[in-house]
Design an enzyme around this catalytic site. Structure first.
Site, PDB file in Angstrom:
ATOM      1  N   SER A  72       5.485   4.366   2.542  1.00 53.28           N
ATOM      2  CA  SER A  72       6.128   5.559   3.103  1.00 53.28           C
ATOM      3  C   SER A  72       6.559   5.338   4.546  1.00 53.28           C
ATOM      4  CB  SER A  72       5.182   6.768   3.014  1.00 53.28           C
ATOM      5  OG  SER A  72       4.113   6.659   3.937  1.00 53.28           O
TER       6      SER A  72
ATOM      7  N   GLY B 147       0.819  -1.195   0.000  1.00 57.17           N
ATOM      8  CA  GLY B 147       0.000   0.000   0.000  1.00 57.17           C
ATOM      9  C   GLY B 147       0.856   1.249   0.000  1.00 57.17           C
ATOM     10  N   CYS B 148       0.248   2.378  -0.335  1.00 53.18           N
ATOM     11  CA  CYS B 148       1.003   3.631  -0.431  1.00 53.18           C
ATOM     12  C   CYS B 148       1.440   4.137   0.943  1.00 53.18           C
ATOM     13  CB  CYS B 148       0.193   4.687  -1.168  1.00 53.18           C
ATOM     14  SG  CYS B 148      -1.499   4.885  -0.573  1.00 53.18           S
ATOM     15  N   TYR B 149       0.514   4.224   1.890  1.00 50.46           N
ATOM     16  CA  TYR B 149       0.895   4.646   3.237  1.00 50.46           C
ATOM     17  C   TYR B 149       1.935   3.699   3.850  1.00 50.46           C
ATOM     18  CZ  TYR B 149      -2.898   8.149   3.774  1.00 50.46           C
ATOM     19  OH  TYR B 149      -3.721   9.240   3.671  1.00 50.46           O
TER      20      TYR B 149
END
Length: 346
Positions: free
Chosen positions: A154, A149-151
């Site tokens: 990061s 996932g993107c979160y």
């Protein structure tokens, strides 16, 4: 040339994949599928791809896909992939899945956070979590890669070196993250409507966002120990990008320069993680439309905490760019192939 296809090509991640793959020197983008836009060219839906990707969207079964391509990107919503990916694998295809359906090692954890039954749990243990900076060798030999996932991308990249080195208290981590509106997908949504999102800044799904568990899982693999953290996502009025500001209590006295050196060693051979100089922190504009993750940090000597800042493009390193990075590993070519470009600035 390796022939590839995109299943679910008309969402933001699918269109970004098409844009990236169109310029990849080792692959040929052979087909696109869509349920809603069958018979329409992708460039009619996304005019920026006119003359670049003019393929028509098709409706194809797994067996038909396997006759035309070797690798498939599944850019489908959560809960949909789990019904289609088994058929793709059974047809002999290699799959890079961009949904959350195969990111977890545990069926129980997936069903708890996604609040639905998993329809192909037999594949959960076979999928490789596709974060190249941590799982490069496993990705290379996998037929099912679960794109992160993107979160979580990061946050995990921001925390991994400190967690592995044991310099932060695993029970003290707070992830405060902000995302552009494309992270919510292309479907109509009141919250992402222009009038609702423009000149607005809001937190959502506080203490219950499903990416909390994915971040915890990714960090737990580094230390073989339980990680429990607080994660609060926010929606900001910009198109794309994620900025995560992360706080954690230090377990020993350490200087900012020492932590930066630890991070440089950890990411020394990782081409898409860029460490900022001491006193410099990342910004989303510097990674827009790129596959880079920019990291910076500062030790707060007064409180005994470290503040880590991470910037990625949610459609780049947070989704489609990372999927192409995984493709490169599977193809055993240069990890940076087709992704060697700077972010767009200004």
């Amino acid at each position: 040339m390796t022939k590839v296809g995109i299943v679910g090509a008309t969402g933001y991640t699918g269109a970004e994949l098409a844009r990236l793959l169109a310029n990849h020197p080792q692959v040929e983008l052979e087909l696109l599928t869509s349920r809603s836009f069958v018979g329409q060219q992708l460039s009619d839906i996304y005019a920026n791809l006119k003359g670049i990707v003019d393929l028509e969207c098709e409706s194809l079964e797994a067996a038909e896909l396997a006759k035309r391509v070797e690798i498939v990107f599944a850019a489908l919503p959560h809960g949909v992939s789990m019904n289609i990916v088994p058929e793709l694998l059974a047809a002999g295809l290699t799959v890079i899945d961009l949904s959350g359906d195969y990111r977890y090692h545990s069926q129980e954890v997936y069903e708890q956070w996604y609040e639905q039954s998993h329809q192909s749990p037999e594949l959960i243990g076979k999928a490789v979590y596709g974060l190249p900076e941590l799982n490069k060798s496993k990705i290379k030999s996998s037929s099912l890669v679960a794109n992160p996932g993107c979160y979580p991308t990061s946050a995990i990249l921001a925390l991994a070196p400190a967690v592995e080195a044991g310099v932060i208290d695993l029970s003290s981590i707070i992830v405060d993250a902000k995302s552009g509106v494309t992270g919510a997908g292309r479907g109509a949504n009141r919250v992402t409507h222009f009038v609702e999102a423009n000149e607005n800044f809001r937190a959502y799904k506080v203490a219950e966002h499903r990416h909390t568990s994915e971040i915890e899982m990714g960090l737990e693999t580094l230390v073989n120990n339980e990680v429990v953290l607080s994660f609060t996502p926010h929606l900001v009025p910009m198109k794309r990008g994620i900025l995560s500001t992360i706080y954690a209590q230090l377990t020993r006295e350490v200087q900012t320069s020492q932590l930066l050196e630890l991070y440089r060693d950890f990411y020394r051979d990782k081409p898409f993680v860029r460490l900022q100089k001491e006193g410099v922190l990342p910004a989303t504009k510097n990674v827009t439309a790129s596959n880079f993750c920019d990291l910076g940090l500062k030790v707060d000597q007064r409180t005994g905490r470290v503040v880590i800042v991470s910037a990625i493009d949610n459609l780049g390193k947070g989704a489609s760019g990372q999927a192409v990075q995984n493709l490169n590993l599977i193809l055993d070519c240069e990890e940076t192939l087709g992704l060697e470009f700077a972010g767009i600035f200004p």
